[in-house]
Design an enzyme around this catalytic site. Structure first.
Site, mmCIF file in Angstrom:
data_model
loop_
_atom_site.group_PDB
_atom_site.id
_atom_site.type_symbol
_atom_site.label_atom_id
_atom_site.label_comp_id
_atom_site.label_asym_id
_atom_site.label_seq_id
_atom_site.Cartn_x
_atom_site.Cartn_y
_atom_site.Cartn_z
ATOM 1 N N SER A 7 -10.760 8.338 -1.251
ATOM 2 C CA SER A 7 -10.143 9.897 -1.442
ATOM 3 C C SER A 7 -9.904 10.453 -0.514
ATOM 4 C CB SER A 7 -10.530 10.817 -2.049
ATOM 5 O OG SER A 7 -10.941 10.196 -3.071
ATOM 6 N N TYR B 192 -16.317 1.694 -13.374
ATOM 7 C CA TYR B 192 -14.855 2.039 -13.569
ATOM 8 C C TYR B 192 -14.619 1.849 -14.298
ATOM 9 C CZ TYR B 192 -14.483 3.019 -7.986
ATOM 10 O OH TYR B 192 -15.126 3.127 -7.396
ATOM 11 N N PHE C 236 -4.860 16.671 -3.702
ATOM 12 C CA PHE C 236 -4.512 17.733 -3.155
ATOM 13 C C PHE C 236 -3.869 17.516 -1.828
ATOM 14 C CE2 PHE C 236 -6.029 21.127 0.318
ATOM 15 C CZ PHE C 236 -5.538 22.349 0.060
ATOM 16 N N GLY D 223 -7.358 13.483 -0.489
ATOM 17 C CA GLY D 223 -8.097 14.145 -1.347
ATOM 18 C C GLY D 223 -7.922 14.448 -2.672
ATOM 19 N N ARG D 224 -7.901 13.413 -3.042
ATOM 20 C CA ARG D 224 -8.039 13.715 -4.531
ATOM 21 C C ARG D 224 -6.381 13.764 -4.876
ATOM 22 N NH1 ARG D 224 -12.946 11.894 -6.452
ATOM 23 N NH2 ARG D 224 -14.543 12.545 -4.558
ATOM 24 N N ALA E 155 -0.409 16.406 -0.307
ATOM 25 C CA ALA E 155 0.281 15.907 -0.814
ATOM 26 C C ALA E 155 1.262 16.811 -0.710
ATOM 27 C CB ALA E 155 0.280 14.861 -2.199
ATOM 28 N N HIS F 174 -23.482 1.065 -5.599
ATOM 29 C CA HIS F 174 -22.369 2.706 -5.141
ATOM 30 C C HIS F 174 -23.372 3.734 -4.817
ATOM 31 C CE1 HIS F 174 -19.052 3.598 -7.961
ATOM 32 N NE2 HIS F 174 -19.039 4.502 -7.108
#
Length: 329
Positions: free
Chosen positions: A191, A46, A197, A194-195, A199, A112
């Site tokens: 997530s 990251y 979505f 849903g990244r 919301a 990872h």
């Protein structure tokens, strides 16, 4: 024990457009601890190490207040992404992460991604060595399926399996949700919103930055698929109103309702969203509400595959039959 909702630290410095302002990112991390969000999940990749470094800089003096997770194997060399699950590479990555994180021990250290060139048993053995040396307390796997979970667990007990899990992504229900329950492994759900979505309003692909990975790696956000997914939110909005919460909080609460061993780690750059996500721990859904959501978000109703072909090739998570057909399998 940690709070039932953690904080994923990927999108602070990585994935969804340019990195956040570092002052704002540090303020977010400090606020997380202040409200009791004590499970922080980061990774070597990251921001090419910058996410880890920010945690060390912002929270090093408060190290005893939080449970710290990071990841190896998927890393970087000369500012280029590399995948290296060899034991010597894992141990070198751990030393570098410890330095960036300004700590003597990482509480939970994940593999990872699977490195197809290295048997999972060898990578798990390196994690066992790090535990014996006191460099890490527990180890986990990320985006791997049941077979690799069981093979790694036979070398040394796996503490956690991290995988994408949400109303929109139900793949863990194929095998690893139950396998984790059987083996006493935590399922860390990344997530869960849903990244963006899950919301109200949902994330709008038209507003995504050119470097946002949702433009290329996650086909459900594509022009041809996104509109077909929007009706999925109708039931979520109704149930959220019944439960007296926001749609994002509903999505997080749903993951927790899937089992006592499921721990969601929503990510955000926004302090208001951080506080909202944290408060989702107090949302209680009835069995009837969960059943309605399960039916409305049945896996085959999602339009488009979870990952692009390249993204899917990098993981060993199980796929539904309809996804296999989408990928030509």
């Amino acid at each position: 024990m940690v709070h039932p909702v953690g904080l994923g630290c990927m999108n602070i410095m990585h994935a969804y457009g340019p990195p956040a302002d570092e002052g704002e990112a540090k303020a977010l991390l400090v606020r997380a601890l202040d409200i009791g969000c004590d499970f922080l999940d980061t990774a070597t990749i990251y921001g090419l190490g910058r996410s880890e470094a920010l945690i060390g800089e912002a929270l090093g003096a408060r190290r005893k207040e939080y449970f710290l997770a990071s990841k190896c194997v998927l890393g970087f060399r000369d500012r280029e992404r590399v995948l290296d699950g060899r034991p010597e590479a894992i141990k070198a990555a751990c030393e570098a992460s410890l330095k960036r994180l300004q700590t003597d021990v990482i509480d939970l250290y994940y593999l990872h991604r699977p490195d197809h060139k290295v048997p999972i048993e060898e990578s798990a053995g390196a994690m066992a060595d790090l535990i014996k040396e006191g460099k890490i307390r527990y180890y986990g796997l990320s985006e791997m399926g049941e077979e690799q979970l069981r093979r790694a667990h036979a070398v040394h007990p796996v503490a956690a399996l991290q995988s994408e899990y949400s109303l929109w992504v139900r793949n863990p229900e194929i095998a690893v949700l139950e396998a984790c329950r059987e083996l006493g492994v935590a399922l860390v759900a990344f997530s869960p919103v849903g990244r963006g979505f899950l919301a109200d309003p949902p994330a709008d692909p038209a507003s995504f930055h050119a470097t946002d990975m949702r433009r290329s790696m996650f086909p459900r956000f594509s022009d041809e698929n996104y509109a077909g997914n929007l009706p999925l939110l109708d039931t979520a909005r109704v149930v959220a109103a019944e439960a007296g919460c926001r749609v994002a909080q509903l999505a997080i609460a749903w993951t927790m309702a899937m089992g006592d061993h499921v721990l969601p780690i929503p990510g955000t750059r926004n302090i208001a969203h951080l506080e909202e996500n944290h408060a989702a721990a107090g949302v209680r859904l009835t069995a009837e509400q969960v059943a309605r959501l399960n039916a409305a978000f049945s896996p085959e109703r999602a339009v488009g595959p979870r990952y692009s072909p390249a993204g899917q090739a990098s993981v060993t998570t199980e796929m539904f039959d309809f996804e296999k057909r989408q990928h030509g399998g």
